[in-house]
Design an enzyme around this catalytic site. Structure first.
Site, mmCIF file in Angstrom:
data_model
loop_
_atom_site.group_PDB
_atom_site.id
_atom_site.type_symbol
_atom_site.label_atom_id
_atom_site.label_comp_id
_atom_site.label_asym_id
_atom_site.label_seq_id
_atom_site.Cartn_x
_atom_site.Cartn_y
_atom_site.Cartn_z
ATOM 1 C CB SER A 63 20.399 55.312 -24.439
ATOM 2 O OG SER A 63 19.663 54.929 -25.572
ATOM 3 C CD GLU A 104 16.356 57.912 -34.806
ATOM 4 O OE1 GLU A 104 16.459 58.288 -35.992
ATOM 5 O OE2 GLU A 104 17.336 57.671 -34.085
#
Ligand SMILES: [Mg+2]
Lengths: 309, 270
Positions: free
Chosen positions: A34, A55
């Site tokens: 991405s 994350e």
């Protein structure tokens, strides 16, 4: 001008910079596709730190890498980096003033068809509220390349967000910019449109429509969302008859409120904030959503006409 | 000087800070003091840390609420003037109730739990990449183990084969609202870390004969986890094994009793 996505412009430039600077690290969150950062991973496997779908850890790891003297770019979808990892951004990046660049891609409503889990319409608001953070939103590939090079040469904690799709160029290659200063895209004396990110091209087109109606619109590309170029805002408030702000963000806490703050404090003037309303956003692609929520050249021109009445 | 004696002296320093400034986390500071003493007075080369040598060992206090324990150790080791301890939590001080940046010896500001290990992983990766022999130590609380980011970071530490990283857990079995096993059970902690790919050592966190070898232990291509069994509030029966003493401030009477207990224990070991 060529249509190139900002994320691809970013990764191509970062790769080039990493070849010259061995202190550049990229941290990923199962996001190499991405982000389009696969080539970096192949060429610099030791400096490409894949943290998987985690994350919070990715941002924390980045702070540790930075503390050993590296310049670290954490890359991933803006919706996750600016929300899931927000405490790490607050503490490990902003508070600790580490040399970490949070690069949020496919921001705003780029992932519109994926639903509200994947929007990032809050990130200017949250990142602006953190002391020490530089907040950037490039408008096209030329500016993205400039900002990527800038970030490779500064140790300032930063959040930079970019969309997913190809964007029409605003600038010719070689255009110069200055971080912290608005870039005037076109001059005008009737009204000012202040936009950032991929809304700048919309503002530019709105100015073209207004020109046909005999209205001269100044367009300011406020790619440095923070610190805001207050001088340009005050000048616009004083020299033109009103300001329209335009952003791919909630109308709360973003560019519009930042501009309004400055205007109300130093140069009261009419301001209309265009962005996403405080409601659950419909499902659809960017183009459909921009159309539905009035983030189009036609609507911006219409709002300008009304503001000038 | 005997390490045990040093640790009791530092506990007395902590008591003074907490009592005089009416702030701090005394229970955890007492439980982790022998771990800090082992690291700063024995295991790590602190001269390199003072010199900010790029090959210095790194220590991160992930359980940042026990900053006063670390401050007393840093001050005693000469990282900054002991007089600065007087400013602890006072207006404009560098010495907050959680370690802040800008203090000699503090690698990274901590205090939000579950952050230190990730930063340690990043440091260890970078040190390894540039061929440094430096080691990274990170101290976590046991209550902290409920933070998901700890396990994200542990997976990463194993993935990157960080044998230059030692994770220490101050296993005092208490956290702010009670026993760890009631709040969020952890009893198979060693198994958990083993399953995540770490080399795990369990030891008595108040016995230097066990603690120092554990901190020096390592296995190629694996991070090491030292689960140090400790007693919260160690050193005085006023505080020991009582959850309230996570961040109780002693009354005048309690202060005198704790001071007497710590002084007596310090004398017994010297
Ligand atoms: Mg505990």
């Amino acid at each position: 001008m060529a249509k190139v996505s900002c994320r691809k412009a970013f990764t191509a430039k970062l790769l080039e910079l990493a070849r010259e600077n061995e202190k550049i690290y990229a941290v990923a969150t199962d996001s190499r596709g991405s982000v389009t950062i696969g080539k970096f991973a192949e060429e610099f496997p030791k400096r490409f730190i894949e943290c998987g779908i985690a994350e919070q850890n990715a941002v924390g790891v980045a702070s540790g890498l930075a503390k050993d003297g590296n310049n670290v770019f954490v890359t991933g979808p803006a919706c996750f980096l600016a929300a899931r990892a927000f405490e790490q951004v607050k503490v490990d990046v902003a508070y600790n003033k580490t040399n970490v660049k949070i690069i949020g891609v496919s921001s705003g409503v780029s992932y519109g068809p994926l639903g509200g889990t994947h929007t990032s319409l809050h990130d200017y608001a949250s990142m602006r509220a953190l002391a020490n953070m530089l907040v950037l939103a490039p408008s096209d590939n030329v500016q993205t390349e400039y900002l990527t090079e800038y970030l490779a040469n500064t140790d300032h904690p930063t959040y930079m967000r970019m969309g997913r799709g190809d964007v029409e160029g605003v600038y010719e290659p070689g255009e110069s910019f200055e971080v912290g200063k608005a870039k005037q895209v076109c001059d005008g004396m009737d009204i000012t449109i202040i936009a950032c990110g991929e809304m700048v091209i919309v503002a530019k087109k709105a100015a073209e429509l207004l020109k046909e109606q005999g209205i001269s619109a100044r367009v300011l590309d406020m790619f440095t969302v923070k610190p805001l170029d207050e001088e340009s805002v005050i000048k616009a408030a004083k020299e033109t008859k009103g300001i329209i702000t335009l952003e791919e963000h909630s109308i709360y806490g973003g560019l519009g409120e930042a501009v309004t703050h400055v205007v109300s404090e130093y140069a009261p003037a009419k301001v209309k904030i265009l962005g996403f309303p405080d409601e659950e956003i419909k499902i659809g692609n960017s183009k459909e959503l921009f159309g539905h929520y009035g983030l189009t050249p036609e609507n911006v021109a219409a709002v300008a006409g009304k503001l000038l009445q | 000087m005997d390490l045990k004696k040093i640790a009791f002296d530092r506990r007395l320093d902590v008591l003074e800070m907490v009592y005089s400034k009416k702030s701090g986390h005394i229970g955890g500071s007492m439980s982790c003091m022998d771990i800090l003493t082992s690291l700063y007075y024995s295991v790590m080369d602190i001269q390199k840390i003072k010199d900010h040598d790029e090959d210095r060992d790194r220590f991160i206090l992930s359980k940042g609420h026990c900053s006063e324990a670390l401050y007393t150790v840093l001050a005693d080791c000469g990282f900054f003037d002991k007089a600065e301890l007087e400013t602890y939590t006072r207006f404009g001080t560098k010495l907050a109730e959680h370690p802040t940046k800008g203090i000699n010896g503090i690698e990274i500001a901590t205090g939000a739990l579950g952050h230190g290990l990730s930063a340690a992983v990043g440091m260890a990766i970078s040190l390894k990449n540039r061929g440094s022999a430096a080691h990274v130590y990170v101290l976590m609380g046991d209550g902290e183990q409920a933070e998901g980011s700890v396990w994200e970071a542990t997976m990463a530490a194993a993935k990157f084969g960080l044998d230059n990283l030692t994770m220490i857990i101050d296993r005092n079995r208490l956290q702010i609202s009670g026993g760890t096993e009631d709040v969020m059970p952890l009893d198979n902690l060693a198994e958990k870390y083993g399953a995540f790919g770490c080399h795990v050592v369990t030891c008595n966190g108040h016995d230097y004969g066990e603690l120092i070898p554990a901190l020096k232990e390592g296995k190629s291509k694996q991070p090491t986890v030292v689960i140090a069994d400790t007693i919260k509030g160690y050193g005085s029966s006023v505080m020991e094994n009582k959850a309230d003493w996570h961040h109780n401030i002693p009354t005048a009477e309690e202060y005198e009793q704790i001071k007497a207990d710590l002084t007596k224990k310090g004398m017994e070991v010297s």
